[in-house]
Design a protein around this motif. Structure first.
Motif, PDB file in Angstrom:
ATOM      1  N   SER A  67       0.831  -1.207   0.000  1.00 41.19           N
ATOM      2  CA  SER A  67       0.000   0.000   0.000  1.00 41.19           C
ATOM      3  C   SER A  67       0.865   1.256   0.000  1.00 41.19           C
ATOM      4  O   SER A  67       0.523   2.252  -0.636  1.00 41.19           O
ATOM      5  CB  SER A  67      -0.954   0.000   1.195  1.00 41.19           C
ATOM      6  N   VAL A  79       3.806   1.573  -1.473  1.00 39.33           N
ATOM      7  CA  VAL A  79       4.286   1.733  -2.848  1.00 39.33           C
ATOM      8  C   VAL A  79       3.169   2.265  -3.744  1.00 39.33           C
ATOM      9  O   VAL A  79       3.401   3.143  -4.594  1.00 39.33           O
ATOM     10  CB  VAL A  79       4.850   0.396  -3.381  1.00 39.33           C
ATOM     11  N   MET A  80       1.953   1.782  -3.548  1.00 33.35           N
ATOM     12  CA  MET A  80       0.831   2.261  -4.366  1.00 33.35           C
ATOM     13  C   MET A  80       0.544   3.735  -4.105  1.00 33.35           C
ATOM     14  O   MET A  80       0.292   4.497  -5.038  1.00 33.35           O
ATOM     15  CB  MET A  80      -0.414   1.415  -4.107  1.00 33.35           C
ATOM     16  N   VAL A 115       2.654   6.041  -2.999  1.00 32.49           N
ATOM     17  CA  VAL A 115       3.742   6.841  -3.547  1.00 32.49           C
ATOM     18  C   VAL A 115       3.639   6.922  -5.063  1.00 32.49           C
ATOM     19  O   VAL A 115       3.809   8.001  -5.659  1.00 32.49           O
ATOM     20  CB  VAL A 115       5.109   6.274  -3.105  1.00 32.49           C
ATOM     21  N   ALA A 116       3.333   5.808  -5.705  1.00 34.27           N
ATOM     22  CA  ALA A 116       3.200   5.820  -7.166  1.00 34.27           C
ATOM     23  C   ALA A 116       2.034   6.707  -7.598  1.00 34.27           C
ATOM     24  O   ALA A 116       2.153   7.475  -8.567  1.00 34.27           O
ATOM     25  CB  ALA A 116       2.994   4.394  -7.680  1.00 34.27           C
ATOM     26  N   TYR A 117       0.931   6.645  -6.877  1.00 33.71           N
ATOM     27  CA  TYR A 117      -0.214   7.498  -7.208  1.00 33.71           C
ATOM     28  C   TYR A 117       0.117   8.968  -6.969  1.00 33.71           C
ATOM     29  O   TYR A 117      -0.287   9.835  -7.733  1.00 33.71           O
ATOM     30  CB  TYR A 117      -1.428   7.068  -6.389  1.00 33.71           C
ATOM     31  N   VAL A 130       3.096  10.371  -7.211  1.00 32.02           N
ATOM     32  CA  VAL A 130       3.971  10.795  -8.303  1.00 32.02           C
ATOM     33  C   VAL A 130       3.154  10.992  -9.577  1.00 32.02           C
ATOM     34  O   VAL A 130       3.378  11.938 -10.341  1.00 32.02           O
ATOM     35  CB  VAL A 130       5.113   9.775  -8.506  1.00 32.02           C
ATOM     36  N   TYR A 131       2.181  10.132  -9.801  1.00 30.29           N
ATOM     37  CA  TYR A 131       1.313  10.257 -10.975  1.00 30.29           C
ATOM     38  C   TYR A 131       0.519  11.562 -10.927  1.00 30.29           C
ATOM     39  O   TYR A 131       0.392  12.258 -11.925  1.00 30.29           O
ATOM     40  CB  TYR A 131       0.370   9.052 -11.044  1.00 30.29           C
ATOM     41  N   LYS A 180       2.234  15.375 -11.689  1.00 31.33           N
ATOM     42  CA  LYS A 180       2.308  15.997 -13.013  1.00 31.33           C
ATOM     43  C   LYS A 180       1.094  16.886 -13.279  1.00 31.33           C
ATOM     44  O   LYS A 180       1.216  17.939 -13.878  1.00 31.33           O
ATOM     45  CB  LYS A 180       2.403  14.898 -14.074  1.00 31.33           C
ATOM     46  N   THR A 208      -0.400  13.521   0.065  1.00 36.82           N
ATOM     47  CA  THR A 208       0.185  12.196  -0.127  1.00 36.82           C
ATOM     48  C   THR A 208       0.505  11.546   1.218  1.00 36.82           C
ATOM     49  O   THR A 208       0.261  10.349   1.415  1.00 36.82           O
ATOM     50  CB  THR A 208       1.456  12.296  -0.978  1.00 36.82           C
TER      51      THR A 208
END
Length: 85
Positions: free
Chosen positions: A23, A25-26, A28-30, A32-33, A36, A50
């Motif tokens: 969770s 990692v998810m 953090v990836a979200y 970063v997404y 932008k 975040t």
């Protein structure tokens, strides 16, 4: 720190550690997404959002683990087993 020492400290259920890391990692990836397309939102505000999402995942994992343990200890065992503890 070795991976074995991390999973060894979790006791008989190392799945909670893996779920928590997954969770994290998810989130953090979200984050970063979304970084932008944040528009004019300040970076500090984006990082606070975040962080709050990551903390919510951690609290949710702890709550699920505690609820599962309580259910297993108090609902699935007969009352005679509870009296012996």
């Amino acid at each position: 720190m070795e991976w074995r020492s991390c999973t060894g400290s979790c006791g008989p259920n190392p799945g909670m550690l893996q779920g928590g890391l997954g969770s994290f990692v998810m989130v953090v990836a979200y984050g970063v997404y979304l970084l932008k397309g944040r528009g004019k939102m300040k970076m500090s505000l984006h990082l606070i959002h975040t962080q709050m999402a990551a903390q919510a995942c951690a609290v949710g994992a702890i709550t699920l683990g505690t609820t599962h343990t309580m259910y297993k200890d108090y609902m699935l065992k007969p009352s005679t087993d509870r009296a012996q503890k």
